[in-house]
Design a protein around this motif. Structure first.
Motif, short mmCIF file in Angstrom:
data_model
loop_
_atom_site.label_atom_id
_atom_site.label_comp_id
_atom_site.label_asym_id
_atom_site.label_seq_id
_atom_site.Cartn_x
_atom_site.Cartn_y
_atom_site.Cartn_z
N TYR A 98 -3.01 -4.75 -10.65
CA TYR A 98 -3.93 -5.06 -9.55
C TYR A 98 -3.19 -5.93 -8.56
CZ TYR A 98 -8.17 -6.37 -7.05
OH TYR A 98 -9.13 -6.55 -6.08
N TRP A 144 -7.85 0.10 -2.61
CA TRP A 144 -8.70 -0.85 -3.31
C TRP A 144 -7.88 -1.73 -4.26
CZ3 TRP A 144 -9.16 4.42 -3.38
CH2 TRP A 144 -8.73 5.08 -4.55
N ARG A 145 -6.54 -1.78 -4.07
CA ARG A 145 -5.61 -2.70 -4.72
C ARG A 145 -5.14 -2.26 -6.10
NH1 ARG A 145 -5.50 -7.97 -2.37
NH2 ARG A 145 -7.02 -8.22 -0.70
N SER A 172 0.86 -1.18 0.00
CA SER A 172 0.00 0.00 0.00
C SER A 172 0.89 1.23 0.00
CB SER A 172 -0.93 0.01 1.23
OG SER A 172 -0.17 0.03 2.41
#
Length: 936
Positions: free
Chosen positions: A417, A369-370, A316
């Motif tokens: 992703y 949210w990746r 993240s």
């Protein structure tokens, strides 16, 4: 237990086979105990049903949905429990589950129930154990299977079968429920067994378990009384009402005993919970049917909790990274040569394919949210072999034109992703190519060249990143690159060369993340299969000399006016443990620079890092080999981690086999004080035996196989290496064993005045396609072209190498090497006999223990045939002044290596060379060098 999320992988009814029933019943019993069980069925019905009748492709319709369900379910689990069998089912269903769990960092328990396990492991144990070594625990239902795994040094715990007694008819007078309990633990006897009996004739003793001693059981009870105990406990807030569990619905476990006279322990019917103590773990069985899985429940917490889907395991935020890559580029070039313009023309497509390597750096940001967004720049370089840089070529009757690439770069965006440790992505952006146009006039031989032409294009592709730990990640990537039609007009002749390229690149890479990361404070050393070590180093050498006395210069002379040059190399070293004793090593390098006089002018050349001549950095797969060590038992020793050595503990008495691409001197002619041009002496006749003409291409590497038998006081090494097809070339003669280098070395170890020493004696023989000095001289028609006398010939020699510690800080070394001197040098340097000696002194006495002073000297000479050839005007690999006033070449070298810290060392080096290239008419030469070396 109620917080545990367990994924159970295996077959399920229908049909109601043995393992299918076991899987279903195990899931039910674990749910009774509060475990959150999810199942993935390996024998799920085909969808659509009619595909079952289509042989050949129906397997895909079962396997692909199975793999998809596995991937999703493993991401939700903390522990994966795989019901495994022998045969094709092991490879199709169990192995994918094990490796997907490994990828997603979820611990695995394998419940192996193969009836033909002994035969299956005997035939396929290598491939089976590769997967089993990636699991946290192996359990089997019997002592027999435990013994089978033990044959392959693999520990398995025993958890007995679960059988539904409703499908059996109890015999009259016999107990209608039996419960067997066996626990395999590191500190508990492997073959513990107990058989529980309900005795209706003693029903008045309900709730009071009692040990009944059977045949041979007292000895067993004495041994296992403490580790495993069954005892009555107080109420846990719940009592089972009388008759709540019907006898005909009970389940029991039966442990498969190796002996018909197995030890028996009987238990009375109980209505209160039983507590089972397994080591330091406790599990409560509320009913008789739950007793069977008590040990399994106790075993599950032994595996660490899953981290694949936790917030800590996900990336993240934003961060910078940098790394390196290597790959293969292939494609087609459309080329047109108009020579001369408007008169002669040649147009055609030619294929291209070659290795490349390079570096990359970038920045990426992972949203909560990746979604991953990033930008990256990369820089790729061709392989060091000359053909790798030629993208296209064309010829007419008057000229030959080509386009060579110096480097390729791109600036790309990335969209991906984040899936736990994996990040698939798409990428695209601009690309540019630096090329060199060249035209050779076929009538005059003159060349017209124009370097550093920049071409613009575009690149698109896709890849996937895999995070190895918080700092390091690996990558696999494909890129398509297009450079549209572009041309160049040569100025010396009215000709034009036009090209267009469609290129495909497949590459793998490694990246390092900068900035703050959450790293584990303690990390246990892992020396098992799949573990690896990564190291890197870089070295820069700047070397020069002032004007020298020289009445004449030749083709291979040091220029009289003086000269300075630099070399630079960056290396990475990857070592991976494959299996017990098996190791894989890969050493990619980026090499750039020149030695003075293009690495000519002296037999003992002054820069050991100058075995190259590249104006731009080039990629080299310098080492790529496998090593297998066979230990013979007995005393062991620790091998320290190094660039081509994994840290490990091995038997002193051992046999080591190595095969692949590496340098001959990686294995032979070791010396603690004069060996490494990146750290100690850099003159060729100081760090190596000068007269050892070992097999090597232009950067010092070869392909071969070696064997080493090591004992406490000695070691015997032998090796065979491919020989170059011609002198000083990058191509190898593939007439295996007919051509090649054969090496034999005996190393003896001793102690002198309590200080260790080693004496190495080497004998070697070359069978090569080479020329003769004397035959060339004897035939004036050859005009000193030694290539005209080349045929299959033998060259041989020997080396004596001594190293001796004088104190803990001072060491002495010496080498004597010799060859017969009748045939041309194939690979190393123009020396036929060499004596070197010197000393190495650590800086402990002046408070700098990491500093080193080196002082040494060498005397080199040529054979009579060799010196006559050079005196007549012949050329060797490194020498040839056009004339020769022969004297032995004498070299003195001294250096001071100043350690800036543990990783970076700055070295000042001075060499004094008299009679360079054995010519008393030239020199002496004062050579000054600075070297900067860093490693991690």
């Amino acid at each position: 237990m109620k917080s545990l999320r367990l994924l159970l992988v295996g077959p399920l009814p229908p049909p109601s086979g043995g393992m299918a029933n076991q899987t279903r019943q195990l899931a039910e019993l674990l749910r009774v105990e509060g475990v959150r069980v999810e199942t993935v069925q390996s024998n799920a019905p085909y969808v659509p049903l009619w595909i079952e009748s289509v042989r050949g492709i129906r397997a895909l319709f079962r396997l692909l949905p199975y793999l998809l369900r596995l991937w999703r379910a493993i991401g939700r689990a903390q522990v994966v429990h795989v019901m495994a069998n022998s045969g094709i089912a092991w490879y199709v269903f169990a192995v994918p589950a094990i490796h997907i769990a490994r990828m997603r960092r979820v611990p695995v328990i394998v419940n192996y129930r193969g009836g033909l396990a002994a035969e299956f492991l005997a035939r396929h144990h290598d491939s089976i154990l590769v997967s089993l070594r990636r699991v946290q625990r192996i359990i089997v239902p019997s002592g027999f299977l435990q013994t089978v795994f033990a044959r392959y040094k693999t520990h398995a715990d025993i958890v007995p079968n679960i059988v539904n007694v409703r499908i059996f008819t109890p015999a009259v007078g016999k107990s209608d429920l039996q419960v067997g309990l066996a626990v395999g633990r590191r500190r508990i006897e492997r073959h513990l067994a107990a058989l529980a009996r309900l005795d209706r004739r003693r029903a008045q003793h309900v709730g009071r378990p009692e040990i009944e001693v059977g045949f041979g059981h007292r000895q067993l009870a004495d041994r296992i009384g403490r580790p495993v105990r069954q005892q009555e406990t107080g109420l846990l807030g719940r009592h089972l009402a009388a008759g709540e569990r019907q006898d005909d619905g009970q389940q029991f476990t039966q442990h498969e005993m190796a002996s018909p006279t197995a030890n028996i322990a009987s238990y009375r019917r109980f209505a209160r919970p039983l507590k089972v103590d397994v080591g330091s773990m406790t599990s409560f069985a509320r009913t008789a049917q739950s007793l069977a899985v008590a040990t399994l429940i106790a075993a599950v917490p032994l595996a660490p909790p899953a981290v694949a889907e936790t917030d800590d395991a996900r990336r993240s935020g934003g961060f910078f990274y940098a790394g390196a890559h290597v790959g293969y580029m292939f494609g087609n070039a459309q080329a047109t040569l108009s020579d001369p313009i408007g008169i002669g023309s040649q147009s055609a497509a030619n294929p291209y394919g070659a290795l490349f390597g390079g570096v990359q750096a970038g920045w990426e940001y992972v949203f909560p949210w990746r979604l991953m967004l990033g930008i990256e720049a990369d820089f790729s370089l061709p392989n060091y072999e000359d053909a790798s840089k030629v993208l296209s070529y064309r010829a007419t009757s008057t000229g030959y034109a080509s386009e060579e690439y110096e480097y390729m770069a791109s600036l790309r965006g990335r969209l991906g992703y984040d899936i736990g440790a994996w990040t698939p992505y798409l990428t695209g952006g601009i690309a540019w190519l630096s090329t060199r146009y060249s035209r050779i006039d076929l009538t005059t031989g003159n060349e017209d060249a124009n370097p550093s032409n920049i071409r613009l294009g575009y690149t698109v592709g896709a890849g996937i990143d895999y995070r190895l730990d918080p700092r390091w990640s690996a990558r696999a990537e494909y890129l398509y690159t297009n450079f549209n039609l572009s041309g160049f007009v040569f100025g010396s002749f009215p000709s034009r060369y036009d090209t267009q390229y469609d290129l495909h690149r497949v590459r793998i890479g490694l990246n390092y993340r900068f900035g703050e990361v959450e790293e584990k404070k303690t990390k246990q050393s892992d020396h098992g299969p799949g573990s690896f070590e990564f190291r890197g180093q870089t070295v820069f050498v700047y070397q020069g000399y002032p004007p020298i006395n020289a009445p004449y210069d030749g083709t291979n002379s040091l220029p009289a006016a003086g000269q300075s040059r630099e070399t630079w190399g960056t290396s990475a070293f990857l070592g991976v443990r494959l299996w017990e004793g098996g190791e894989f090593y890969y050493n990619p390098e980026l090499l750039q620079g020149y030695g003075v006089a293009l690495t000519t002018g002296a037999g003992g050349f002054p820069n050991g890092e100058a075995q190259r001549a590249f104006p731009y950095p080039r990629y080299s797969t310098s080492r790529l080999f496998v090593r297998q060590t066979f230990g013979f038992g007995g005393e062991q020793e620790e091998l320290a981690s190094g660039p081509t050595q994994l840290a490990e503990k091995v038997d002193v008495s051992r046999l080591t086999i190595q095969a692949g691409k590496f340098a001959v001197l990686d294995v032979f002619d070791g010396n603690a004080y004069a060996k490494d041009t990146r750290k100690d002496f850099i003159n060729w006749s100081m760090w190596a035996p000068g007269a050892f003409d070992y097999s090597a291409d232009k950067v010092g590497l070869s392909y071969g196989v070696t064997a080493e038998l090591n004992q406490k006081q000695w070691a015997l090494r032998s090796g065979y290496f491919l020989m170059q097809s011609t002198s000083n070339s990058n191509s190898f003669d593939t007439n295996v064993f007919e051509r090649g280098t054969y090496v034999l070395e005996l190393e003896t170890r001793y102690s002198l005045f309590s200080q260790p020493g080693k004496l190495r004696t080497i004998a070697w023989l070359n069978s090569a396609y080479s020329g003769s000095y004397r035959e060339t001289l004897d035939n004036p028609a050859f005009d000193l072209d030694i290539a005209l006398t080349r045929t299959g010939r033998i060259k041989y020699g020997y080396v004596i190498n001594l190293e001796q510690a004088l104190t803990d800080e001072i060491g002495f070394f010496s080498r004597w090497s010799w060859n017969d001197g009748k045939t041309e040098i194939m690979a190393f340097t123009d020396i036929d006999a060499s004596l070197s000696l010197g000393t190495s002194i650590k800086g402990t006495q002046w408070g700098r223990p990491d500093d080193t002073i080196g002082i040494g000297g060498a005397i080199n000479s040529l054979s009579k045939d060799h010196r006559d050839f050079i005196a007549a005007g012949g050329l060797g690999i490194l020498i040839g002044d056009g004339a020769l006033n022969y004297r032995p070449e004498r070299i003195m070298e001294t250096y001071y290596a100043y350690a800036l810290n543990k990783q970076i060392t700055l070295t000042a080096d001075y060499q004094f060379v008299t009679n360079p290239a054995y010519n008393a008419d030239r020199g002496p030469v004062h050579i000054f060098s600075g070297r900067l070396h860093g490693e991690f």
